[in-house]
Design a protein around this motif. Structure first.
Motif, PDB file in Angstrom:
ATOM      1  N   PRO A 182      74.450   9.793  48.580  1.00 33.83           N
ATOM      2  CA  PRO A 182      74.417   8.234  48.026  1.00 33.83           C
ATOM      3  C   PRO A 182      74.121   8.304  46.410  1.00 33.83           C
ATOM      4  O   PRO A 182      73.151   9.236  46.075  1.00 33.83           O
ATOM      5  CB  PRO A 182      73.292   7.794  48.807  1.00 33.83           C
ATOM      6  CG  PRO A 182      73.270   8.826  49.959  1.00 33.83           C
ATOM      7  CD  PRO A 182      73.601  10.148  49.809  1.00 33.83           C
ATOM      8  N   ILE A 184      75.163   4.856  44.861  1.00 31.25           N
ATOM      9  CA  ILE A 184      75.564   3.657  44.187  1.00 31.25           C
ATOM     10  C   ILE A 184      74.754   2.502  44.956  1.00 31.25           C
ATOM     11  O   ILE A 184      74.139   2.634  46.011  1.00 31.25           O
ATOM     12  CB  ILE A 184      76.889   3.289  44.239  1.00 31.25           C
ATOM     13  CG1 ILE A 184      77.459   3.105  45.770  1.00 31.25           C
ATOM     14  CG2 ILE A 184      77.906   4.209  43.461  1.00 31.25           C
ATOM     15  CD1 ILE A 184      79.005   2.646  46.197  1.00 31.25           C
ATOM     16  N   ARG A 185      74.695   1.247  44.322  1.00 26.62           N
ATOM     17  CA  ARG A 185      73.902   0.190  45.167  1.00 26.62           C
ATOM     18  C   ARG A 185      74.861  -0.095  46.471  1.00 26.62           C
ATOM     19  O   ARG A 185      76.113  -0.177  46.423  1.00 26.62           O
ATOM     20  CB  ARG A 185      73.884  -1.060  44.349  1.00 26.62           C
ATOM     21  CG  ARG A 185      72.589  -0.822  43.368  1.00 26.62           C
ATOM     22  CD  ARG A 185      72.863  -1.911  42.409  1.00 26.62           C
ATOM     23  NE  ARG A 185      72.294  -3.287  42.880  1.00 26.62           N
ATOM     24  CZ  ARG A 185      71.097  -3.846  43.233  1.00 26.62           C
ATOM     25  NH1 ARG A 185      70.047  -3.125  42.470  1.00 26.62           N
ATOM     26  NH2 ARG A 185      70.811  -4.987  43.964  1.00 26.62           N
ATOM     27  N   PRO A 186      74.293  -0.247  47.613  1.00 26.39           N
ATOM     28  CA  PRO A 186      74.929  -0.626  48.622  1.00 26.39           C
ATOM     29  C   PRO A 186      75.461  -1.950  48.759  1.00 26.39           C
ATOM     30  O   PRO A 186      76.414  -2.179  49.625  1.00 26.39           O
ATOM     31  CB  PRO A 186      74.041  -0.430  49.863  1.00 26.39           C
ATOM     32  CG  PRO A 186      72.648  -0.622  49.240  1.00 26.39           C
ATOM     33  CD  PRO A 186      72.950   0.004  47.922  1.00 26.39           C
ATOM     34  N   THR A 225      77.460   4.131  50.471  1.00 26.53           N
ATOM     35  CA  THR A 225      77.109   4.605  49.199  1.00 26.53           C
ATOM     36  C   THR A 225      77.574   6.130  49.045  1.00 26.53           C
ATOM     37  O   THR A 225      77.247   6.664  47.924  1.00 26.53           O
ATOM     38  CB  THR A 225      75.560   4.405  49.039  1.00 26.53           C
ATOM     39  OG1 THR A 225      75.075   5.121  50.164  1.00 26.53           O
ATOM     40  CG2 THR A 225      75.266   2.958  49.162  1.00 26.53           C
ATOM     41  N   THR A 253      72.813   7.616  55.817  1.00 24.62           N
ATOM     42  CA  THR A 253      72.284   6.436  55.349  1.00 24.62           C
ATOM     43  C   THR A 253      72.340   5.311  56.540  1.00 24.62           C
ATOM     44  O   THR A 253      73.131   5.548  57.498  1.00 24.62           O
ATOM     45  CB  THR A 253      73.058   6.017  54.118  1.00 24.62           C
ATOM     46  OG1 THR A 253      74.375   5.776  54.352  1.00 24.62           O
ATOM     47  CG2 THR A 253      72.852   6.663  52.972  1.00 24.62           C
ATOM     48  N   TYR A 255      72.235   1.099  57.381  1.00 27.82           N
ATOM     49  CA  TYR A 255      72.648  -0.432  57.005  1.00 27.82           C
ATOM     50  C   TYR A 255      72.080  -1.197  58.155  1.00 27.82           C
ATOM     51  O   TYR A 255      72.945  -1.303  59.357  1.00 27.82           O
ATOM     52  CB  TYR A 255      73.825  -0.317  56.706  1.00 27.82           C
ATOM     53  CG  TYR A 255      74.704   0.750  55.423  1.00 27.82           C
ATOM     54  CD1 TYR A 255      74.440   0.622  54.189  1.00 27.82           C
ATOM     55  CD2 TYR A 255      74.662   1.769  56.300  1.00 27.82           C
ATOM     56  CE1 TYR A 255      74.684   1.443  53.466  1.00 27.82           C
ATOM     57  CE2 TYR A 255      75.278   2.980  55.204  1.00 27.82           C
ATOM     58  CZ  TYR A 255      75.318   2.830  53.918  1.00 27.82           C
ATOM     59  OH  TYR A 255      75.645   3.852  53.201  1.00 27.82           O
ATOM     60  N   ARG A 271      82.989   6.574  49.467  1.00 28.19           N
ATOM     61  CA  ARG A 271      82.041   5.857  48.701  1.00 28.19           C
ATOM     62  C   ARG A 271      82.671   4.788  47.917  1.00 28.19           C
ATOM     63  O   ARG A 271      83.925   4.695  47.426  1.00 28.19           O
ATOM     64  CB  ARG A 271      81.568   6.781  47.468  1.00 28.19           C
ATOM     65  CG  ARG A 271      80.444   5.976  46.501  1.00 28.19           C
ATOM     66  CD  ARG A 271      80.034   6.789  45.315  1.00 28.19           C
ATOM     67  NE  ARG A 271      79.405   8.044  45.890  1.00 28.19           N
ATOM     68  CZ  ARG A 271      79.069   9.425  45.442  1.00 28.19           C
ATOM     69  NH1 ARG A 271      80.254   9.498  44.657  1.00 28.19           N
ATOM     70  NH2 ARG A 271      78.380  10.071  45.892  1.00 28.19           N
ATOM     71  N   TYR A 291      68.219  -1.202  53.945  1.00 25.42           N
ATOM     72  CA  TYR A 291      69.100   0.179  53.429  1.00 25.42           C
ATOM     73  C   TYR A 291      68.188   1.244  53.596  1.00 25.42           C
ATOM     74  O   TYR A 291      67.097   1.167  52.781  1.00 25.42           O
ATOM     75  CB  TYR A 291      69.815  -0.025  52.120  1.00 25.42           C
ATOM     76  CG  TYR A 291      70.341   1.244  51.478  1.00 25.42           C
ATOM     77  CD1 TYR A 291      71.367   1.740  52.299  1.00 25.42           C
ATOM     78  CD2 TYR A 291      70.122   1.812  50.377  1.00 25.42           C
ATOM     79  CE1 TYR A 291      71.883   3.000  51.852  1.00 25.42           C
ATOM     80  CE2 TYR A 291      70.694   2.782  49.846  1.00 25.42           C
ATOM     81  CZ  TYR A 291      71.502   3.563  50.672  1.00 25.42           C
ATOM     82  OH  TYR A 291      72.363   4.601  50.124  1.00 25.42           O
ATOM     83  N   ILE A 306      70.299   5.365  43.769  1.00 25.53           N
ATOM     84  CA  ILE A 306      70.943   4.279  43.157  1.00 25.53           C
ATOM     85  C   ILE A 306      71.277   4.489  41.689  1.00 25.53           C
ATOM     86  O   ILE A 306      70.417   4.506  40.876  1.00 25.53           O
ATOM     87  CB  ILE A 306      70.138   2.913  43.355  1.00 25.53           C
ATOM     88  CG1 ILE A 306      70.306   2.805  45.007  1.00 25.53           C
ATOM     89  CG2 ILE A 306      71.213   1.844  42.828  1.00 25.53           C
ATOM     90  CD1 ILE A 306      69.658   1.304  45.440  1.00 25.53           C
TER      91      ILE A 306
END
Length: 308
Positions: A182, A184-186, A225, A253, A255, A271, A291, A306
């Motif tokens: 992971p 990036i921002r989700p 992500t 991950t 969500y 991603r 998250y 992130i």
């Protein structure tokens, strides 16, 4: 008395004008002189023609020698050019080897060869060839050195090929690992709750918050992500609609509080793919995304993953 031969000289009208008598010996001598002169002239002409042909042959031979000298000069220039090219090739191989080692250091990989180098165990790069020879000098020594170095460069290029194949395999493995991590921002929005101990908005007591909460409007896009496979997509207690992605390497991950699923269980994602929409399902105070990041079953602070 010597014998004579008479000659009668006639006029145009056929009448006798004069009668001449000449000794036979004189006539024989004149004949011999004429024959000898003819022979001598023939011999002279023969020698002259032979000499002329010899001169022409000598000129052709001289031209051939000049042509061969020119070809030899061109060949020696080519030999010198090849020697220069060998030096450049050797320099490029050494540069590639150094570049590979830099990549291995940056990627935190082990050296390509242990106790060995590009030109064999304990062997340094061969000294550069010296192509700056006079055209008139013999080039046998330079050609022997070129032949030897071509063999060494051939072996070195095979070692380099094997080393690059190993490096590519390791980088491919790392690329898969990075793509599955992971990064990036989700979703877009505002971070309303961080990872760790917090006071529950429902009980008023301290509890461990396993992820981060990001609030935004209902229906805001939720992104994967990292690369992976959807391991679960469904309802799960107070977390409402939950989607879980298995990224491999012990990484997952999660969500939660989703309003809609856009990927089904078993789907492969990359991603940045949109996998769901933000919602308010389960026990929630408003539209937001809960998250989580887990490594080998242990929750990890998602903020560490992130990067954007």
């Amino acid at each position: 008395m010597a014998k004579k031969i008479s000659f009668i000289v006639l006029s145009n009208s056929g009448t006798t004008v004069k009668q001449i008598a000449a000794p036979v010996v004189l006539l024989v001598a004149l004949s011999l002189v004429a024959v000898c002169g003819t022979v001598l002239i023939g011999m002279f002409l023969y020698d002259y023609l032979a000499l002329k042909q010899s001169v022409v042959g000598s000129q052709k031979l001289a031209q051939t020698i000049d042509d061969q000298r020119g070809e030899i000069g061109q060949q020696r220039l080519q030999i010198q050019s090849f020697a220069h090219e060998i030096n450049l090739l050797k320099e490029k191989l050494v540069q590639l080897d150094q570049f590979e080692e830099k990549i291995r250091v940056i990627a935190n990989l082990e050296p390509s060869r242990s106790g060995d180098n590009l030109f064999g165990v304990g062997g340094a790069a061969p000294e550069d060839l010296d192509p700056q020879l006079e055209i008139t000098q013999r080039h046998e020594g330079l050609m022997r050195a070129m032949h030897q170095q071509m063999g060494e460069l051939g072996a070195a290029s095979q070692r380099q090929e094997g080393s690059f194949s190993s490096l590519l395999e390791k980088l491919e493995g790392q690329r898969n690992l990075l793509a599955s991590t992971p990064a990036i921002r989700p979703t877009s929005g505002w971070m309303t709750s961080s990872f760790g101990q917090r006071v529950s908005p429902f009980t008023g007591r301290k509890e461990f918050h396993k992820g981060v909460d990001i609030a935004n409007r209902n229906g805001t896009a939720i992104l994967a992500t990292a690369n992976g496979v959807v391991a679960f997509a469904g309802e799960k207690g107070t977390m409402g609609n939950v989607l879980v992605i298995d990224h491999g390497h012990g990484m997952i991950t999660r969500y939660a509080h989703l309003s809609e699923f856009l990927k089904k269980q078993g789907a492969k994602v990359k991603r940045g793919d949109i996998i769901a929409q933000m919602g308010n399902s389960g026990r929630s105070t408003g539209p937001h995304l809960h998250y989580e990041v887990h490594l080998n079953g242990v929750p990890i602070n998602p903020a560490q993953y992130i990067l954007n």
